[in-house]
Design a protein around this motif. Structure first.
Motif, PDB file in Angstrom:
ATOM      1  N   UNK A 103      -3.861  -7.540  -0.717  1.00  0.00           N
ATOM      2  CA  UNK A 103      -4.814  -8.645  -0.857  1.00  0.00           C
ATOM      3  C   UNK A 103      -5.427  -9.014   0.474  1.00  0.00           C
ATOM      4  N   UNK A 104      -4.561  -9.124   1.496  1.00  0.00           N
ATOM      5  CA  UNK A 104      -5.109  -9.551   2.777  1.00  0.00           C
ATOM      6  C   UNK A 104      -6.016  -8.466   3.347  1.00  0.00           C
ATOM      7  N   UNK A 105      -5.656  -7.179   3.100  1.00  0.00           N
ATOM      8  CA  UNK A 105      -6.523  -6.109   3.584  1.00  0.00           C
ATOM      9  C   UNK A 105      -7.882  -6.156   2.893  1.00  0.00           C
ATOM     10  N   UNK A 136       7.334  -4.129  -3.368  1.00  0.00           N
ATOM     11  CA  UNK A 136       6.048  -4.067  -4.069  1.00  0.00           C
ATOM     12  C   UNK A 136       5.285  -5.368  -3.903  1.00  0.00           C
ATOM     13  N   UNK A 137       6.008  -6.469  -4.013  1.00  0.00           N
ATOM     14  CA  UNK A 137       5.407  -7.781  -3.852  1.00  0.00           C
ATOM     15  C   UNK A 137       4.769  -7.903  -2.464  1.00  0.00           C
ATOM     16  N   UNK A 138       5.543  -7.446  -1.500  1.00  0.00           N
ATOM     17  CA  UNK A 138       5.086  -7.464  -0.124  1.00  0.00           C
ATOM     18  C   UNK A 138       3.825  -6.620   0.018  1.00  0.00           C
ATOM     19  N   UNK A 139       3.847  -5.447  -0.639  1.00  0.00           N
ATOM     20  CA  UNK A 139       2.693  -4.569  -0.563  1.00  0.00           C
ATOM     21  C   UNK A 139       1.461  -5.195  -1.198  1.00  0.00           C
ATOM     22  N   UNK A 140       1.729  -5.911  -2.294  1.00  0.00           N
ATOM     23  CA  UNK A 140       0.601  -6.556  -2.977  1.00  0.00           C
ATOM     24  C   UNK A 140      -0.070  -7.571  -2.036  1.00  0.00           C
ATOM     25  N   UNK A 186      -3.338   2.442   1.940  1.00  0.00           N
ATOM     26  CA  UNK A 186      -4.667   1.849   1.718  1.00  0.00           C
ATOM     27  C   UNK A 186      -5.206   1.212   2.992  1.00  0.00           C
ATOM     28  N   UNK A 187      -6.467   1.321   3.184  1.00  0.00           N
ATOM     29  CA  UNK A 187      -7.178   0.718   4.324  1.00  0.00           C
ATOM     30  C   UNK A 187      -6.748   1.262   5.663  1.00  0.00           C
TER      31      UNK A 187
END
Lengths: 929, 72
Positions: A686-688, A678-682, A854-855
């Protein structure tokens, strides 16, 4: 009539074949590829129950009393229904404590009592010797029938050294010695012998069936035709009925059934093959029904053969017990007669071999050994190998038993029919039932009780059955038969205490078992059991409840390895002893034999090892002489038992704890893993987001700078730039709104206004609002809405958002002018399905998995990037899932894509429709895939 | 639990056999009647016997080689 030489030759060839099978079995066993490790072989070896008595005697009995031969086989059938419960327990007990005979089993249960072991052995020998004689008699009379003219009286009075039966007995003794007492095995297993017995079972069954088929279908046209002729003869017709005019017929029938039920478990040879020779408890599973099936098959033609013989020869001319030979002979079928004889020989030798091995083990372990141990001078061989000595004793016992059998045959055998002799033996071993079966299930049975029961039962058996049979044979005066002992009428053996009407067998069985059980229970209840009896009772009754570790050890005192190892070595040899002790040390986690602690467990181990060779009672005496024991009291036994059960409870609790710890660790690890992802996804998100924000910002800034620096820019140019800036700003706003929206939904802070929604109307409205865009792009939009669609509980605005998203997605990908998009709405699976299908380029397989991330903006063509934020589908999915539904994508590249969702019907809105502050099950939201 | 069921089935089968091969049910077959030319009484006993064996086989072979660490 056949020549004696031929019959003898065939017999010798057959015995040689048997020998070959047995040694093949032994060789295979030595090579580690056991032939008896097989449920079928185990079941066939049980068929050693069918002896010459079955083979010849059943036909004889059927000729005399018709269907009354059957209870002897219905009893075993009933016994086998309970074998999985009873015999399996016997096997488990015998394996755990290295018990190798019935005498040992009973003695071991009641505190390893040598007296009890000796008594059981004596009863066995007295009861079984006539039975062995019966086998010799059967073979001898079969031989006589084959070698003399049909119907001629069998020749008698030849000198004893010319009696072929004596040589048969000696040959069988030799055979038994080779396979039963060739080397000392402390589990008393004889694989070669079992293989030979299984082989014999097949031979006797085939031989019997061959004669049966010949009589039923060869001699008479069919069984029906045979019985047609039987009906014509009134005396024969009566044989086919249950009620043949005897009083107490049911009591007799039940008595016979019960007798057979008990003997199929208690006869020494049955105990040997079922319990001692069993290699795997699971084999019992098949044997339980295969053995009764065998019995059924071998009895199938008994009545036809008996009736056929009676029709053929008439009653009273020939001995019906030899019908199986004389019928083929009378028809000139000498080969068949010879085969039948081989079958009978099979049945007889099988019984003699196994029975003699079993009884000789008892005689050696429970009569000779205790006597040697108690002698003043001690064992005759103080040093060195006792194993050779033991073997010598066994061999002598085998020879002795067979010679006793021969003696009985020679002096008394002619007087009695086979069947009567067999039943006398059955009744003798039935006396073991209370002590043995009672001891397996009742903790309260004591040594004195067992002794009293066995003694009384045996005395009553001898008085009411054995002595009368001897008296009738002319061996002793029969005055006590007629007038009762000392002239007292109530003591008449065959109407004891005036109980008349029953046949001799039922009468004797009733009195002996009644006396036996009464004495066993009565005396057991008289006094509390001693410590050793109580401890053995616990070990036997609860054998299934204990594993190796949790078995209590009822022993206290001081023991030394240095004293115990030489003891084992004397009986099993130095090498074997060293191997055993090393193995024991390794199981304890020790490297050297010297380190083994001299505790109760060691003493128990040594005793069990010795028990396999010399019986548990003798082993007890030997071990007691080599260690310093402290006498246990009943309180000690209870204390040890308590400790063992506490230990068991602790270890179970410990096990449970470690299990739950393991589970918790596993769960934590998974949660941690999920958190990390999840942390990684967050971070990715953010970068996306920043990346997506930067693109329009960059373009706005570039265009604005251009306009600031170039004051002379043409109005048209400026207008175009401004329009781009406005468009990009709108895109930014949309993006920020959607990110906020998604964040709200994900965090559970989104506002939901749930109503009952008419999805039909909603879909129509959504497509109307996009109708103009579709028309501009030249894409056809078709609505395929089923007439009846139920309302669902949902937030109509959010749901419209989803449908619009799907429709505008489809519009983006549908080709201009030739594009076709259809919206399908159906009731399905307790809810509604809505699908939007386009005829665009479709979505590549590797992209399909990530389309809801997402994105992610995907298309069949990597360069084609329609305007959009890449957040539409993730948001739609969140919305659909909020309503309890799910979303999917079906697409084949080149054939368009079909996005759809399912929303289930609910009868009422979600409990909290405005805000969800916490996740329903504390599970982190699943990553979007 | 299945072990318990098997035990119960076997015990039930034992009592069924006890009843079928005893007073007074045996009298059911004790008549001078033929079935396919065979006398009724022995034929009935053999048929009952075969049914018992089939039932035993069914009970015993149903759960194949399931481990049996638990007692009856």
């Amino acid at each position: 009539m056949l020549s004696p030489a031929l019959v003898i030759f065939i017999s010798v060839v057959y015995l040689a074949l048997l020998f070959a099978v047995a040694s093949w079995g032994d060789r295979r066993a030595a090579a580690g590829r056991s032939v008896i490790g097989n449920a079928w072989v185990y079941a066939l070896s049980m068929a050693v129950y069918c002896t010459a008595w079955t083979y010849f005697g059943s036909v004889g009995r059927a000729a005399q009393s018709g269907v009354w031969f059957l209870p002897i086989y219905l009893g075993p059938m009933l016994a086998m229904t309970l074998a999985w419960l009873v015999v399996r327990k016997m096997i488990r007990i015998a394996k755990t404590y290295r018990i190798t005979s019935i005498a040992d089993f009973i003695a071991s249960r009641y505190g390893k009592s040598p007296t009890l072991a000796g008594l059981v052995t004596l009863i066995t020998v007295v009861g079984i010797v006539p039975y062995i004689a019966l086998q010799l008699k059967a073979v001898a009379s079969g031989y006589a029938v084959l070698t003399s003219p049909l119907g001629a009286p069998s020749q008698q009075g030849a000198d004893w050294w010319r009696d072929s039966t004596l040589y048969l007995a000696l040959a069988l003794a030799g055979f038994t010695m080779v396979f039963g007492a060739r080397h000392l095995d402390n589990t008393e297993r004889h694989e070669g012998m079992v293989a030979a017995i299984a082989f014999e079972s097949v031979v006797k069954l085939l031989a019997f069936l061959a004669v049966g088929l010949f009589v039923a279908f060869g001699l008479f046209a069919s069984p029906a035709a045979l019985f047609e002729q039987v009906r014509a003869v009134e005396s024969l017709q009566a044989l086919l009925r249950f009620d043949q005019g005897q009083p107490f017929a049911y009591a007799q029938w039940t008595g016979l059934t019960l007798l057979a039920l008990l003997s199929v478990i208690l006869l020494p040879r049955q105990f040997q093959v079922m319990v001692v020779e069993n290699v795997d408890e699971q084999h019992l599973r098949r044997a339980v029904w295969v053995f009764p099936l065998y019995l059924l098959l071998i009895n199938l033609f008994v009545l036809p053969i008996a009736m056929g013989g009676l029709l053929l020869f008439g009653a009273g001319t020939l001995n019906p017990e030899t019908f199986i030979l004389s019928i083929p002979l009378s028809q000139g079928q000498t080969a068949l007669a010879l085969f039948a004889f081989v079958g009978g020989l099979s049945a007889a030798t099988g019984m003699v071999i196994v029975e003699t091995i079993a009884v000789s083990t008892m005689v050696c372990n429970d009569l000779v050994m205790p006597w040697l141990l108690r002698r003043k001078g001690g064992l005759p061989v103080e040093r060195g190998d006792l194993a050779g000595w033991l073997l010598g004793i066994r061999r002598a016992a085998i020879l002795g038993i067979l010679l006793l059998g021969y003696g009985y045959f020679h002096f008394a055998g002619e007087a009695y029919a086979l069947v009567s002799i067999g039943l006398i033996s059955f009744a003798a071993v039935a006396q073991f039932a209370p002590a043995l079966l009672g001891g397996m299930y009742w903790r309260g049975g004591t040594r004195r009780g067992a002794l009293a029961g066995l003694l009384l039962g045996f005395v009553l058996w001898a008085y009411t059955l054995m002595l009368p049979s001897l008296a009738k044979s002319g061996w002793m005066p029969d005055a006590f038969l007629q007038e009762g002992l000392w002239g007292i009428g109530l003591l008449k053996p065959e109407t004891f205490l005036g109980l008349g009407g029953l046949d001799n067998l039922t009468h004797s069985l009733f009195w002996s078992l009644l006396g036996n059980i009464t004495a066993y229970v009565g005396v057991s209840l008289w006094r509390a059991p001693s410590a050793s009896e109580a401890s053995q009772a616990l070990l036997f009754v609860d054998v299934f409840k204990r594993t190796d570790q949790a078995t209590p050890v009822f022993w206290q005192g001081k023991a030394q390895v240095s004293a115990l190892m030489p003891l084992v070595a004397r009986f099993l040899g130095t090498d074997a002893a060293l191997r055993l002790f090393l193995g024991y040390a390794q199981r304890q986690g020790l490297s050297r034999v010297e380190d083994i602690p001299g505790d109760g467990r060691l003493v128990q181990f040594v005793e069990t090892q010795l028990a396999g060779s010399i019986g548990s009672a003798s082993a007890r005496v030997m071990v007691a002489s080599a260690v310093e024991e402290e006498t246990l009291s009943l309180t000690d036994v209870m204390r040890i038992l308590d400790e063992a059960s506490q230990l068991r409870a602790y270890s179970r609790a410990l096990e449970d704890k470690s299990h739950s710890l393991e589970r918790a660790t596993h769960e934590l690890r998974e949660a941690n893993h999920q958190l990390l992802s999840l942390d990684h996804m967050k971070d990715d998100f953010m970068s996306s987001v920043t990346h997506e924000l930067r693109t329009p910002l960059t373009s706005i800034r570039a265009l604005s700078e251009l306009m600031r620096d170039d004051v002379d820019m043409a109005a048209a140019q400026r207008q175009q730039f401004l329009e781009i800036i406005v468009g990009e700003t709108e895109r930014l706003t949309r993006l920020v709104n959607q990110v906020l929206d998604l964040a709200k939904i994900e965090a559970g802070h989104a506002e939901w206004h749930e109503l009952s929604v008419d999805v039909r109307a909603l879909a129509q409205q959504a497509s109307e609002s996009l109708r103009e865009n579709y028309r501009e792009a030249g894409v056809a939009l078709a609505l395929d809405v089923s007439a009846q669609v139920p309302n669902v509980w949902a937030d109509p605005d959010r749901l419209t958002q989803v449908v619009l998203n799907l429709l505008s997605n489809a519009l983006k990908y549908a080709p201009r002018r030739t594009g076709q998009v259809s919206l399908r709405l159906r009731e399905a699976d307790g809810g509604i399905d809505l699908e939007v299908q386009d005829n665009g380029p479709g979505i590549a397989l590797d992209q399909q998995a990530v389309v809801f991330e997402k994105f992610r903006q995907v298309s069949g063509d990597a360069h084609y990037r329609p305007g959009g934020t890449g957040l539409g589908l993730p948001i739609s999915r969140q919305i659909v899932e909020h309503f309890g539904g799910h979303m999917w994508l079906r697409s084949k590249p080149g054939e368009g894509a079909c996005f759809g969702f399912h929303i289930p019907l609910r009868t009422e809105p979600l409990p909290d429709t405005t805000a969800e502050h916490t996740e329903p099950n504390n599970e982190p939201r699943r990553p979007k895939t | 639990m299945t072990q318990g069921l098997k035990t119960q089935r076997l015990v039930a089968l034992f009592f069924a056999g006890l009843v079928a091969f005893n007073f007074p049910l045996l009298a059911l077959w004790d008549h001078e009647v033929e079935v396919l030319g065979l006398p009724l009484f022995p034929t009935a006993l053999f048929v009952l016997w075969a049914i018992m064996i089939a039932a035993l086989a069914w009970v015993m072979e149903r759960d194949g080689g399931a481990p049996s660490s638990h007692g009856p």
